[in-house]
Design an enzyme around this catalytic site. Structure first.
Site, PDB file in Angstrom:
ATOM      1  CB  CYS A  59      -1.537  -0.022   1.182  1.00 56.95           C
ATOM      2  SG  CYS A  59      -1.809   1.567   1.434  1.00 56.95           S
ATOM      3  CE1 TYR A  90      -6.264   1.639  -4.097  1.00 58.29           C
ATOM      4  CE2 TYR A  90      -8.684   2.466  -3.374  1.00 58.29           C
ATOM      5  CZ  TYR A  90      -7.415   1.776  -3.830  1.00 58.29           C
ATOM      6  OH  TYR A  90      -7.109   1.349  -2.251  1.00 58.29           O
ATOM      7  CD  GLU A 102      -1.844   0.514  -3.876  1.00 57.95           C
ATOM      8  OE1 GLU A 102      -1.087   1.403  -3.028  1.00 57.95           O
ATOM      9  OE2 GLU A 102      -2.715  -0.034  -4.026  1.00 57.95           O
ATOM     10  CG  ASP A 137      -2.807  -4.623   1.288  1.00 59.17           C
ATOM     11  OD1 ASP A 137      -4.329  -5.178   1.928  1.00 59.17           O
ATOM     12  OD2 ASP A 137      -2.504  -3.251   1.514  1.00 59.17           O
ATOM     13  CE1 TYR A 142      -2.623  -3.061  -2.538  1.00 54.41           C
ATOM     14  CE2 TYR A 142      -3.179  -5.133  -2.696  1.00 54.41           C
ATOM     15  CZ  TYR A 142      -4.058  -3.453  -3.158  1.00 54.41           C
ATOM     16  OH  TYR A 142      -4.497  -3.627  -2.609  1.00 54.41           O
ATOM     17  CB  CYS A 208      -0.190   2.989   8.039  1.00 54.58           C
ATOM     18  SG  CYS A 208       1.990   2.321   7.115  1.00 54.58           S
ATOM     19  CB  CYS A 217      19.295  -2.814   4.450  1.00 52.35           C
ATOM     20  SG  CYS A 217      19.342  -3.016   2.565  1.00 52.35           S
TER      21      CYS A 217
END
Length: 238
Positions: A59, A90, A102, A137, A142, A208, A217
């Protein structure tokens, strides 16, 4: 099968929705948080052109908020990229039949932040091992992706992804599935509707599913299986 749904398959150009020739209208002129031009051009503090990197990881609402908070980022916007349908809505992108993901456009000052740090931030704030899925999702819209605009961005993106892949697999997770392409190869970035831009600033309690996944990372990965699907959250009404 994932949650009783078929595994997503990328639509072909022939199968993609037709879209339209007219670009999305009704966009605000300025970014509601950074007060930068929403659609560019973006400049650094010394007036030089900003660099652009495109990132995706589920998202776009939560992902955009992560990047507009980063020092050195001078502009962000959300939209659709990497597919076939021109100027999608959308609702069309959510069907998975446009081929787009997205996407978050990140405009930044390379004198303050590097593409390697931007890529690391993406890797650290979603699960890059789940192809076409973030939590509930599910769909090609996605998918995790990085589209670069300079050779240095490409080199830094590939190095960061390679290092993160080695880290995750050494800890027993799957391989990174992030799509790596040049922006030229991925095709145009289509700005999303205005209500999606800086959505979580306008709607602080909005949906969210992004946040630290537990790894740095060089995310363990926090399960988001219990989160609602993005498409189950109704968009704000005009």
């Amino acid at each position: 099968m994932i949650f009783g749904r078929p595994n997503p398959v990328m639509v072909t150009p022939a199968e993609a929705l037709p879209g339209r020739d007219t670009p999305m209208g009704g966009l605000a002129a300025r970014h509601t948080v950074l007060d930068a031009p929403l659609t560019g051009p973006w400049t650094t503090t010394d007036g030089s052109p900003a660099e652009i990197l495109y990132v995706a990881g589920g998202c776009f609402w939560g992902l955009e908020r992560i990047f507009w908070q980063m020092p050195g980022v001078v502009g962000t916007a959300v939209g659709y990229m990497g597919g076939f349908t021109p100027n999608p809505t959308y609702e069309e992108a959510c069907t998975g039949r446009t081929g787009h993901t997205e996407m978050v456009l990140v405009a930044y000052d390379p004198g303050q932040v590097g593409a390697d740090r931007l890529v690391a931030t993406l890797m650290e704030n979603h699960d890059p091992t789940t192809a076409n899925r973030q939590g509930n999702d599910v769909g090609t819209q996605y998918r995790s992706a990085i589209y670069w605009t300079t050779p240095l961005q490409e080199a830094q993106a590939r190095a960061a992804v390679r290092a993160f892949d080695e880290l995750l697999t050494s800890r027993g997770h799957g391989h990174v599935t992030t799509e790596l392409r040049s922006a030229d190869d991925a095709g145009p970035f289509y700005f999303a509707e205005d209500y999606h831009q800086q959505y979580l600033h306008k709607n602080p309690g909005g949906y969210c599913n992004h946040g630290p996944n537990g790894y740095t990372c060089p995310v363990g990965l926090v399960s988001s299986d219990d989160l609602p699907a993005q498409t189950s959250v109704e968009p704000p009404r005009a």
